[in-house]
Design an enzyme around this catalytic site. Sequence first.
Site, PDB file in Angstrom:
ATOM      1  N   LYS A   1      -2.512  -0.900   6.667  1.00 20.91           N
ATOM      2  CA  LYS A   1      -3.527  -1.922   6.384  1.00 20.91           C
ATOM      3  C   LYS A   1      -3.952  -2.542   7.694  1.00 20.91           C
ATOM      4  O   LYS A   1      -3.192  -2.561   8.667  1.00 20.91           O
ATOM      5  CB  LYS A   1      -2.932  -3.011   5.481  1.00 20.91           C
TER       6      LYS A   1
ATOM      7  N   ASP B   1     -11.721  -3.610   2.136  1.00 21.96           N
ATOM      8  CA  ASP B   1     -10.905  -4.580   1.394  1.00 21.96           C
ATOM      9  C   ASP B   1     -11.762  -5.855   1.395  1.00 21.96           C
ATOM     10  O   ASP B   1     -12.999  -5.777   1.553  1.00 21.96           O
ATOM     11  CB  ASP B   1      -9.527  -4.779   2.054  1.00 21.96           C
TER      12      ASP B   1
ATOM     13  N   GLN C   1       0.834  -1.213   0.000  1.00 30.39           N
ATOM     14  CA  GLN C   1       0.000   0.000   0.000  1.00 30.39           C
ATOM     15  C   GLN C   1       0.867   1.260   0.000  1.00 30.39           C
ATOM     16  O   GLN C   1       0.537   2.253  -0.650  1.00 30.39           O
ATOM     17  CB  GLN C   1      -0.896  -0.015   1.246  1.00 30.39           C
TER      18      GLN C   1
ATOM     19  N   THR D   1     -11.914   0.633  -8.011  1.00 28.69           N
ATOM     20  CA  THR D   1     -10.798  -0.299  -8.223  1.00 28.69           C
ATOM     21  C   THR D   1     -11.002  -1.091  -9.519  1.00 28.69           C
ATOM     22  O   THR D   1     -10.075  -1.236 -10.326  1.00 28.69           O
ATOM     23  CB  THR D   1     -10.636  -1.243  -7.021  1.00 28.69           C
TER      24      THR D   1
HETATM   25  P1  NDP Z   1     -14.566  -8.832  -1.849  1.00 30.77           P
HETATM   26  O1  NDP Z   1     -14.662  -9.355  -0.473  1.00 30.77           O
HETATM   27  O2  NDP Z   1     -15.613  -7.906  -2.337  1.00 30.77           O
HETATM   28  O3  NDP Z   1     -14.448 -10.023  -2.884  1.00 30.77           O
HETATM   29  C1  NDP Z   1     -13.408 -10.949  -2.793  1.00 30.77           C
HETATM   30  C2  NDP Z   1     -13.570 -11.979  -3.890  1.00 30.77           C
HETATM   31  O4  NDP Z   1     -12.399 -12.773  -3.933  1.00 30.77           O
HETATM   32  C3  NDP Z   1     -14.728 -12.914  -3.660  1.00 30.77           C
HETATM   33  O5  NDP Z   1     -15.232 -13.353  -4.889  1.00 30.77           O
HETATM   34  C4  NDP Z   1     -14.074 -14.062  -2.888  1.00 30.77           C
HETATM   35  O6  NDP Z   1     -14.744 -15.300  -3.019  1.00 30.77           O
HETATM   36  C5  NDP Z   1     -12.712 -14.118  -3.568  1.00 30.77           C
HETATM   37  N1  NDP Z   1     -11.728 -14.621  -2.590  1.00 30.77           N
HETATM   38  C6  NDP Z   1     -11.339 -13.999  -1.450  1.00 30.77           C
HETATM   39  N2  NDP Z   1     -10.461 -14.750  -0.779  1.00 30.77           N
HETATM   40  C7  NDP Z   1     -10.300 -15.856  -1.500  1.00 30.77           C
HETATM   41  C8  NDP Z   1      -9.502 -17.011  -1.340  1.00 30.77           C
HETATM   42  N3  NDP Z   1      -8.699 -17.174  -0.267  1.00 30.77           N
HETATM   43  N4  NDP Z   1      -9.561 -17.947  -2.319  1.00 30.77           N
HETATM   44  C9  NDP Z   1     -10.355 -17.768  -3.398  1.00 30.77           C
HETATM   45  N5  NDP Z   1     -11.146 -16.697  -3.603  1.00 30.77           N
HETATM   46  C10 NDP Z   1     -11.110 -15.745  -2.671  1.00 30.77           C
HETATM   47  O7  NDP Z   1     -13.127  -8.124  -1.921  1.00 30.77           O
HETATM   48  P2  NDP Z   1     -12.582  -7.065  -2.979  1.00 30.77           P
HETATM   49  O8  NDP Z   1     -13.195  -7.286  -4.297  1.00 30.77           O
HETATM   50  O9  NDP Z   1     -12.667  -5.720  -2.350  1.00 30.77           O
HETATM   51  O10 NDP Z   1     -11.020  -7.419  -3.022  1.00 30.77           O
HETATM   52  C11 NDP Z   1     -10.487  -8.335  -3.976  1.00 30.77           C
HETATM   53  C12 NDP Z   1      -8.983  -8.105  -4.101  1.00 30.77           C
HETATM   54  O11 NDP Z   1      -8.745  -6.764  -4.536  1.00 30.77           O
HETATM   55  C13 NDP Z   1      -8.174  -8.266  -2.819  1.00 30.77           C
HETATM   56  O12 NDP Z   1      -6.894  -8.757  -3.146  1.00 30.77           O
HETATM   57  C14 NDP Z   1      -8.040  -6.828  -2.312  1.00 30.77           C
HETATM   58  O13 NDP Z   1      -6.931  -6.680  -1.464  1.00 30.77           O
HETATM   59  C15 NDP Z   1      -7.848  -6.106  -3.639  1.00 30.77           C
HETATM   60  N6  NDP Z   1      -8.129  -4.678  -3.658  1.00 30.77           N
HETATM   61  C16 NDP Z   1      -9.335  -4.200  -3.236  1.00 30.77           C
HETATM   62  C17 NDP Z   1      -9.594  -2.843  -3.300  1.00 30.77           C
HETATM   63  C18 NDP Z   1     -10.909  -2.282  -2.931  1.00 30.77           C
HETATM   64  O14 NDP Z   1     -11.086  -1.070  -3.106  1.00 30.77           O
HETATM   65  N7  NDP Z   1     -11.875  -3.057  -2.449  1.00 30.77           N
HETATM   66  C19 NDP Z   1      -8.567  -1.900  -3.767  1.00 30.77           C
HETATM   67  C20 NDP Z   1      -7.362  -2.528  -4.275  1.00 30.77           C
HETATM   68  C21 NDP Z   1      -7.170  -3.873  -4.188  1.00 30.77           C
HETATM   69  P3  NDP Z   1     -15.585 -15.884  -1.779  1.00 30.77           P
HETATM   70  O15 NDP Z   1     -16.811 -15.018  -1.709  1.00 30.77           O
HETATM   71  O16 NDP Z   1     -15.831 -17.270  -2.145  1.00 30.77           O
HETATM   72  O17 NDP Z   1     -14.689 -15.712  -0.579  1.00 30.77           O
HETATM   73  O1  2IT Z   2      -5.759  -2.421  -1.392  1.00 27.81           O
HETATM   74  C1  2IT Z   2      -6.297  -1.294  -1.487  1.00 27.81           C
HETATM   75  O2  2IT Z   2      -5.755  -0.384  -2.136  1.00 27.81           O
HETATM   76  C2  2IT Z   2      -7.579  -1.078  -0.841  1.00 27.81           C
HETATM   77  N1  2IT Z   2      -8.144  -2.017  -0.286  1.00 27.81           N
HETATM   78  C3  2IT Z   2      -8.204   0.287  -0.825  1.00 27.81           C
HETATM   79  C4  2IT Z   2      -7.588   1.136   0.242  1.00 27.81           C
HETATM   80  C5  2IT Z   2      -8.248   2.480   0.461  1.00 27.81           C
HETATM   81  O3  2IT Z   2      -7.823   3.130   1.421  1.00 27.81           O
HETATM   82  O4  2IT Z   2      -9.138   2.881  -0.289  1.00 27.81           O
END
Ligand code: NDP
Ligand code: 2IT
Length: 451
Positions: free
Chosen positions: A131, A171, A116, A215
Site C-alpha cells: 500500500k 484508493d 491487503q 469494489t
Molecule cells: P474515495 O476517495 O472515492 O471516497 C472516499 C469517501 O469516504 C468520500 O465520500 C469521503 O468523504 C469519505 N471519507 C474519506 N475519509 C474520510 C474521513 N476521514 N472521514 C469521513 N469521511 C471520509 O475513496 P474510495 O471510495 O475508493 O475508498 C473508500 C474506502 O474503501 C477506503 O477505506 C478504501 O481504503 C476502501 N477500499 C477502496 C477500494 C477501491 O477500489 N477504491 C478497494 C477496497 C477498499 P469526503 O469527500 O468528504 O472526504
Molecule cells: O484496498 C484495496 O483493496 C484497494 N484500494 C484496491 C487495491 C488494488 O490494487 O486494486
Amino acid sequence: MSASDLHPNLQPMFEEVLRRNPGESEFHQAVFELIHSLTPIAGKQPEYIKWSILNRICEPERQIIFRVPWIDDSGAVHINRGFRVQFNSALGPFKGGLRFHPSVNLSIIKFLGFEQTFKNALTGMPIGGGKGGSDFDPKGRSDAEIMRFCQSFMTELYRHVGEYRDVPAGDIGVGGREIGFLFGQYKRITGHYESGVFTGKGLTWGGSQVRTEATGYGVTFFAEEMLRVKGESFDGKRVLVSGSGNVAIYAVEKVAQLGGTVVAVSDSDGVVLDEKGIDLDLLKEVKEVRRERLTEYAAARGGSARHTAGGSIWDIPCDVALPCATQNELDESGAIALVANGVRLVAEGANMPTTPEAIRVLQDAKVLYAPGKASNAGGVATSALEMQQNASRDSWDFESTEARLQQIMSDIHGRCVEAADEYGDPGNYVMGANVAAYTKVADAMVALGLI
Ligand code: NDP
Ligand code: 2IT
C-alpha cells in the site's frame, strides 16, 4: 485490545509489535484483529512457529518514505510525504492502492498493507500485499495541480514498482484521473509502455471493464451471499451506505439492481437521508463529474432529500449497513444504534471501518458481520483480472468480467464459511477470513524458506 486478551502463545508476538512500532495505533489494531483470530491454531502448527512466520508476517518486506515537492497554481511551494510499504510478496508481486488524504501516515499505510496481504490471499489470485500514498490533500486542487503532484510523486516511486515487482492502483483520493497522470509519468521516465504496472487504468489505455464498479459491486455480492445463507435477499431491504466516493457509489448501484433501497449516504461533512432512495444519476453527476459535496446533491434533489451537517449515518434505521468511507468510522455508539434499530447485516466496503468495540457489539447481537478483507476484495480481485488482460494483451467484455467478479466473491464467501466451520466458530466471518488467509500466506512463506 491488549496482549492479555490473546492466547498465551500469541501474546509475546503482539507485545513485540507494540514495542517495535510505537504510536502506530491503526497498525496495532489490524495486527491484533488477525492474531486474535488465530487462537484455534495457536501452537498447533509447529512449522509456523519454527519458521517464525507470525513475526515475519508482521514486519513489512520494505518501507519507502520520500519527499514530494510540487508547486501550486499561485506559484507557492508545497512539500508532502510519499509512502510505499511493500508488505508481503510470498504469493505474487506487491499489490495494493495509493491513498491521497491529509490523514495519511506510516501507521495508516502499514495497516492497509497488512490487511491487503490477507485480502489478496483470499481472492485466490497470485498477488502479494502493499500500500502507498501521501498526506497530500486533493480537495479543491485544480487538474494542473493534481497532475504536477502526481508527476512529482511518480518521479521517486517509479524506481520501486513494475509489472513483476509492485503494482499500485487507486484508493481514497486516487481514481482514474490520478492513475492516468501517474502511469503517464512512469511511461515517460522508463520509456516503455508497461500496462501491467498499474491497475485502475482507463478503458482506452489498458484498463479493465468493471474495475471502476468492482469494489462496490463486490461488497454487495458478498452481502448477498451472506443473506442467501439465511434464506434472504436484498429484495425490499432498507440499506445505509456510508461515504459517497468510488466504493459507495457502486454499492448504491448494485444494491438498487438487486432490489434494495439505499436511503442514505455520507461524506466527511455530513449525511444525506433520501427516503425515496438515493438518485444514482444525480449522485454520480455531483460526485464523479462535478466533484462537489453532498450538500449539492441535497439541493439539486429537493423535496425527498435532507442533509444533516456532521450527523451520524448509523442513527438511521436500516436492515443492512455497508460502511464504505474510511477506517474506524463505525464506532461502539454507532453499532449500538444500528442494533437498537434492528440491523441484520453489516458488510465492510471500506478497510477496517468498524472499531473493535463496535465489532463486539455486532457479534454479541448476532448481526451478520463481514470484515473488509473479505467483503471488499472485489476491487483488488478485478485489478488482478486487469493484470491478466494486460499480460495476454486482451480485453474482456463487461458481462463476462462482472460474472468473474461475482464468482470470486462467492468463492471468498465460501472460503470464510468453510474455515469458520472447520475451526469451530460457524458464522464468524472475521475468524474464517483471517484463518483462511493467514494459513495460505504462511504455507507459501514456509515453502520459500527464511527470506
Ligand atoms: P474515495 O476517495 O472515492 O471516497 C472516499 C469517501 O469516504 C468520500 O465520500 C469521503 O468523504 C469519505 N471519507 C474519506 N475519509 C474520510 C474521513 N476521514 N472521514 C469521513 N469521511 C471520509 O475513496 P474510495 O471510495 O475508493 O475508498 C473508500 C474506502 O474503501 C477506503 O477505506 C478504501 O481504503 C476502501 N477500499 C477502496 C477500494 C477501491 O477500489 N477504491 C478497494 C477496497 C477498499 P469526503 O469527500 O468528504 O472526504
Ligand atoms: O484496498 C484495496 O483493496 C484497494 N484500494 C484496491 C487495491 C488494488 O490494487 O486494486
